[in-house]
Scaffold this motif. Structure first.
Motif, PDB file in Angstrom:
ATOM      1  N   LEU A  16    -103.219  74.023  36.286  1.00  0.00           N
ATOM      2  CA  LEU A  16    -104.352  73.978  35.330  1.00  0.00           C
ATOM      3  C   LEU A  16    -103.496  73.496  34.260  1.00  0.00           C
ATOM      4  O   LEU A  16    -104.447  72.865  33.477  1.00  0.00           O
ATOM      5  N   ASP A  17    -102.195  73.576  34.081  1.00  0.00           N
ATOM      6  CA  ASP A  17    -101.584  73.165  32.742  1.00  0.00           C
ATOM      7  C   ASP A  17    -101.607  71.512  32.811  1.00  0.00           C
ATOM      8  O   ASP A  17    -101.796  70.616  31.788  1.00  0.00           O
ATOM      9  N   ASP A  18    -101.415  70.864  34.270  1.00  0.00           N
ATOM     10  CA  ASP A  18    -101.343  69.542  34.460  1.00  0.00           C
ATOM     11  C   ASP A  18    -102.418  68.635  34.137  1.00  0.00           C
ATOM     12  O   ASP A  18    -102.473  67.411  33.994  1.00  0.00           O
ATOM     13  N   LEU A  19    -103.692  69.121  33.904  1.00  0.00           N
ATOM     14  CA  LEU A  19    -104.852  68.524  34.071  1.00  0.00           C
ATOM     15  C   LEU A  19    -105.277  67.975  32.355  1.00  0.00           C
ATOM     16  O   LEU A  19    -104.773  68.673  31.470  1.00  0.00           O
ATOM     17  N   PRO A  20    -105.848  66.845  32.223  1.00  0.00           N
ATOM     18  CA  PRO A  20    -106.172  66.540  30.838  1.00  0.00           C
ATOM     19  C   PRO A  20    -107.230  67.567  30.455  1.00  0.00           C
ATOM     20  O   PRO A  20    -107.867  68.285  31.056  1.00  0.00           O
ATOM     21  N   GLU A  21    -107.565  67.351  28.913  1.00  0.00           N
ATOM     22  CA  GLU A  21    -108.660  68.151  28.414  1.00  0.00           C
ATOM     23  C   GLU A  21    -109.769  67.555  28.621  1.00  0.00           C
ATOM     24  O   GLU A  21    -110.741  67.868  29.243  1.00  0.00           O
TER      25      GLU A  21
ATOM     26  N   VAL B 119    -104.358  61.020  39.553  1.00  0.00           N
ATOM     27  CA  VAL B 119    -104.864  62.257  40.038  1.00  0.00           C
ATOM     28  C   VAL B 119    -103.889  63.431  40.114  1.00  0.00           C
ATOM     29  O   VAL B 119    -102.820  62.940  40.626  1.00  0.00           O
ATOM     30  N   PRO B 120    -103.943  64.327  39.567  1.00  0.00           N
ATOM     31  CA  PRO B 120    -102.924  65.396  39.761  1.00  0.00           C
ATOM     32  C   PRO B 120    -102.405  65.979  41.053  1.00  0.00           C
ATOM     33  O   PRO B 120    -103.333  65.944  41.929  1.00  0.00           O
TER      34      PRO B 120
ATOM     35  N   LEU C  14    -100.534  77.894  37.154  1.00  0.00           N
ATOM     36  CA  LEU C  14    -100.022  77.310  35.672  1.00  0.00           C
ATOM     37  C   LEU C  14     -99.682  75.775  35.884  1.00  0.00           C
ATOM     38  O   LEU C  14    -100.235  74.952  35.090  1.00  0.00           O
TER      39      LEU C  14
ATOM     40  N   LEU D 122    -102.419  68.402  43.860  1.00  0.00           N
ATOM     41  CA  LEU D 122    -103.086  69.814  43.759  1.00  0.00           C
ATOM     42  C   LEU D 122    -102.647  70.453  45.141  1.00  0.00           C
ATOM     43  O   LEU D 122    -103.218  71.399  45.483  1.00  0.00           O
TER      44      LEU D 122
END
Lengths: 108, 108
Positions: free
Chosen positions: B103-108, B7-8, B100, B10
């Motif tokens: 939001l950038d850190d999450l997978p597609e 889990v990123p 950023l 957050l």
């Protein structure tokens, strides 16, 4: 003065989903976006939110159809499992795309 | 279930500057971040906000020390010029970096 300068298109912010944008809910949806499903304790640990605060935000997300809440048992203890609905997943994806568009577009 | 998954981080969202995060103010600060200074009419055109709405948000940003408001004249007409203070510029930069990162850190 501004009038001659290039300004990015920010109109997308007028349509931003405020239900997702609220920082606590953004955090919850980001966690649920990554994992398949999670229980209350896990979400409290991940976000540092209190039970009451988490419940309140989850209710709003459930009302919007973004989150599915399932009440089960873990042994004898009640256990609440949460996951994003397809609609919630779409809403998060759209939100993320829009925010990245706005924030990436700006100069350093 | 979530407990085994990556889990990123957050936690940065807990410290997000809510003064900048509010969509209308985010839009205003993004415009002022790009241009050196702008007047009220220009900002209304760029954001689609009403005079009253714009005034209210600008007051909050001014109170926080993020925006400097200068009242001048354009010919005989009063003209209000707005610009980010160095503090406002820093706040926007920090906000952008944090969002950023999330939001950038999450997978597609």
């Amino acid at each position: 003065m501004a009038n001659e300068q290039w300004v990015p298109d920010l109109s997308t912010l007028n349509e931003i989903d405020r239900l997702v944008h609220e920082p606590a809910r953004l955090m919850l949806m980001a966690v649920l976006y990554v994992v398949e499903s999670a229980d209350f304790i896990f979400l409290m640990n991940q976000t540092g939110m209190t039970w009451g605060n988490l419940s309140a935000h989850m209710s709003k997300l459930e009302e919007a159809g973004y989150v599915k809440v399932e009440k089960t048992y873990k042994g004898r203890r009640p256990n609440t499992i949460l996951q994003l609905t397809p609609q919630g997943r779409d809403a998060f994806r759209t939100y993320r795309k829009r925010m990245l568009q706005v924030l990436d577009d700006l100069p350093e």
